[in-house]
Design a protein around this motif. Structure first.
Motif, PDB file in Angstrom:
ATOM      1  N   TRP A   1       5.147   0.582  -1.160  1.00 32.18           N
ATOM      2  CA  TRP A   1       3.832   1.206  -1.335  1.00 32.18           C
ATOM      3  C   TRP A   1       3.597   1.529  -2.812  1.00 32.18           C
ATOM      4  N   ILE A   2       4.628   2.058  -3.485  1.00 31.96           N
ATOM      5  CA  ILE A   2       4.496   2.381  -4.911  1.00 31.96           C
ATOM      6  C   ILE A   2       4.196   1.110  -5.720  1.00 31.96           C
ATOM      7  N   HIS A   3       4.898   0.008  -5.402  1.00 29.24           N
ATOM      8  CA  HIS A   3       4.645  -1.237  -6.130  1.00 29.24           C
ATOM      9  C   HIS A   3       3.222  -1.723  -5.901  1.00 29.24           C
ATOM     10  N   ALA A   4       2.724  -1.558  -4.674  1.00 31.65           N
ATOM     11  CA  ALA A   4       1.354  -1.983  -4.391  1.00 31.65           C
ATOM     12  C   ALA A   4       0.360  -1.178  -5.224  1.00 31.65           C
ATOM     13  N   VAL A   5       0.591   0.128  -5.322  1.00 29.76           N
ATOM     14  CA  VAL A   5      -0.284   0.983  -6.133  1.00 29.76           C
ATOM     15  C   VAL A   5      -0.184   0.599  -7.606  1.00 29.76           C
ATOM     16  N   ALA A   6       1.046   0.386  -8.082  1.00 23.48           N
ATOM     17  CA  ALA A   6       1.252   0.044  -9.490  1.00 23.48           C
ATOM     18  C   ALA A   6       0.610  -1.295  -9.845  1.00 23.48           C
ATOM     19  N   ASP A   7       0.548  -2.195  -8.880  1.00 22.09           N
ATOM     20  CA  ASP A   7      -0.056  -3.509  -9.111  1.00 22.09           C
ATOM     21  C   ASP A   7      -1.569  -3.490  -8.977  1.00 22.09           C
TER      22      ASP A   7
END
Length: 472
Positions: free
Chosen positions: A301-307
């Protein structure tokens, strides 16, 4: 039925995870550790930054502690799991100055977390636009507060965060723990009602009435709110609903609430919320292994937000809860006024009798039967009031961590004894009234005033004892 619920929870958790991770990130095999120090409000906080081994800038997260001393060692499983999945993670020792059992300041803790965010944003291996917060339990109140204050917080993750006030959350938790210990009588209601208001008035329960709802309504960053399927410390279903509604009020369109199957309050494995299965040992107790899929859902989820792909808001139905939380009954001012009246009223008779003896004033016109009846009401009343309050407040102060040695009829032995005393007080008051009436012509004016105060106190005792569950 429990197995069916666990399977359904697992499926729902998987669906929630899939909704937020269109492109899962590869797991890192190695990581590096760096000791760091940073200042907040005149205190130097020390911690460790866990960095993925892969080159480049990574999203990052600051871990915010649950209640208690909060050494970083307690959160190493999360920190290492997040770093291995490509998220730089700062875990630090909670401040000891300005934080204790009887004093804590969520605002101060929020500033500590923001100081950690500022530290991570200066690192060359961190994407400064993708630094967020992870808050556990008490951190579920602190992380949103920090995020509401600073636009530099890119996202918020909570595990076991409560949407209710700390005092209301604690009484709900204590009801669960008492039920787990086989206590199903009137004690839980006394703890959640007058007992909670009594301790609230002492100021010894810090941040008792902190309401997270207005804070949540100010957060615009993406939020991932998780609860264990077997969370027995916060009302998860109520909290999920509050998170969703209040964040929507803020116009936040990326709010994900879901539940970790087979996990307890901290997202670690458990069978019922009270035990821990495997995992690292901290302070002599196992923490439990991380719940299945727990770390993956968070880091993906964090990677999705960061992307730049924050998931659209979604909510997974909550597992059924045994009971709803409730706001404590009554008001602290009433509890203290009533207690003071009863203690003074029951103690007035022996104190005035002692004063008469010191002044060498005879009480020969007070028959011995009246004296014994009055002394019985006074002694029993004082013992019941003090014993009842002590039993209830002991549960609140200790958190019912240890089960009572003897439980009879769903009641701890001590509480059962207080119940017997309360019933005996009523009999003693009735006996005093009858004895006084029979000897009314043999009692002087001073004694009549003393007995009137004692009987009035006995009458006030009845509604007070009902309120404190001593006659139920």
């Amino acid at each position: 039925m429990r197995v069916v619920h666990s399977v359904l929870a697992g499926l729902l958790f998987a669906l929630a995870a899939a909704a937020g991770i269109a492109n899962a990130q590869p797991v890192q095999q190695d990581m590096t550790e760096t000791e760091v120090a940073f200042d907040s409000h005149g205190v130097t906080l020390r911690g460790t930054v866990f960095t993925p081994a892969s080159p480049g800038r990574h999203p990052a997260v600051v871990l915010i502690h649950g209640s208690g001393p909060g050494p970083r060692a307690e959160y190493l499983p999360e920190a290492q799991a997040f770093a291995r999945a490509g998220v730089t993670t700062l875990v630090f020792d909670k401040r000891t100055i300005g934080y204790s059992t009887t004093h804590r300041d969520f605002s101060l803790l929020a500033d500590d977390a923001l100081a950690g965010v500022a530290l991570l944003r200066t690192r060359t291996d961190v994407d400064p636009a993708a630094v967020g917060l992870w808050g556990f339990s008490e951190g579920g109140w602190v992380a949103p507060l920090a995020a509401a204050r600073s636009p530099e917080v890119a996202f918020v993750v909570t595990i076991g965060g409560s949407g209710r006030t700390p005092l209301r959350t604690q009484t709900w938790s204590l009801r669960n723990r008492l039920a787990h210990q086989g206590i199903t009588g009137s004690l839980p209601a006394a703890v959640a009602g007058p007992g909670a208001q009594f301790i609230n008035g002492t100021g010894l329960f810090p941040e008792a009435n902190f309401d997270p709802a207005p804070v949540l309504a100010q957060i615009h960053a993406p939020v991932l709110a998780l609860w264990g399927e077997h969370d027995v410390k916060v009302p998860a279903a109520e909290s999920a609903e509050i998170f969703q509604s209040e964040l929507a009020r803020a116009g936040n369109h990326s709010v994900t609430t879901c539940f970790v199957p087979g996990a307890g309050h901290n997202g670690h494995r458990t069978t019922d919320g009270f035990d821990s299965i495997g995992g690292a040992v901290f302070d002599g107790k196992p923490l439990g292994e991380l719940g299945p899929g727990y770390a993956d859902v968070i880091t993906d989820w964090i990677h999705a937000v960061a992307d730049g792909r924050p998931p659209a808001s979604s909510a997974v139905p909550a597992p059924p809860e045994t009971s709803l939380s409730r706001a404590p009954d009554g008001r602290p001012a009433y509890e203290y006024a009533a207690l003071a009246f009863l203690l003074i009223g029951f103690a007035a008779y022996p104190l005035s009798a002692a004063a008469r003896m010191l002044l060498r004033r005879s009480d020969t016109r007070r028959p011995s039967s009246v004296r014994w009846a009055a002394r019985s009401v006074s002694a029993l009343g004082l013992a019941t009031v003090l014993g009842g309050v002590a039993c209830v407040e002991w549960v609140l102060v200790t958190g019912a961590q240890r089960a009572p040695a003897v439980v009879l009829l769903g009641q701890p032995l001590q509480w059962l004894i207080v119940h017997i005393l309360a019933a005996t007080v009523l009999l003693a008051v009735a006996a005093l009234a009858l004895t006084w009436w029979r000897n009314r012509n043999r009692i002087d004016a001073i004694s009549r005033a003393q007995l009137a105060i004692l009987l009035l106190t006995g009458c006030v005792f009845v509604p007070w004892a009902l309120h404190w569950q001593l006659l139920r």
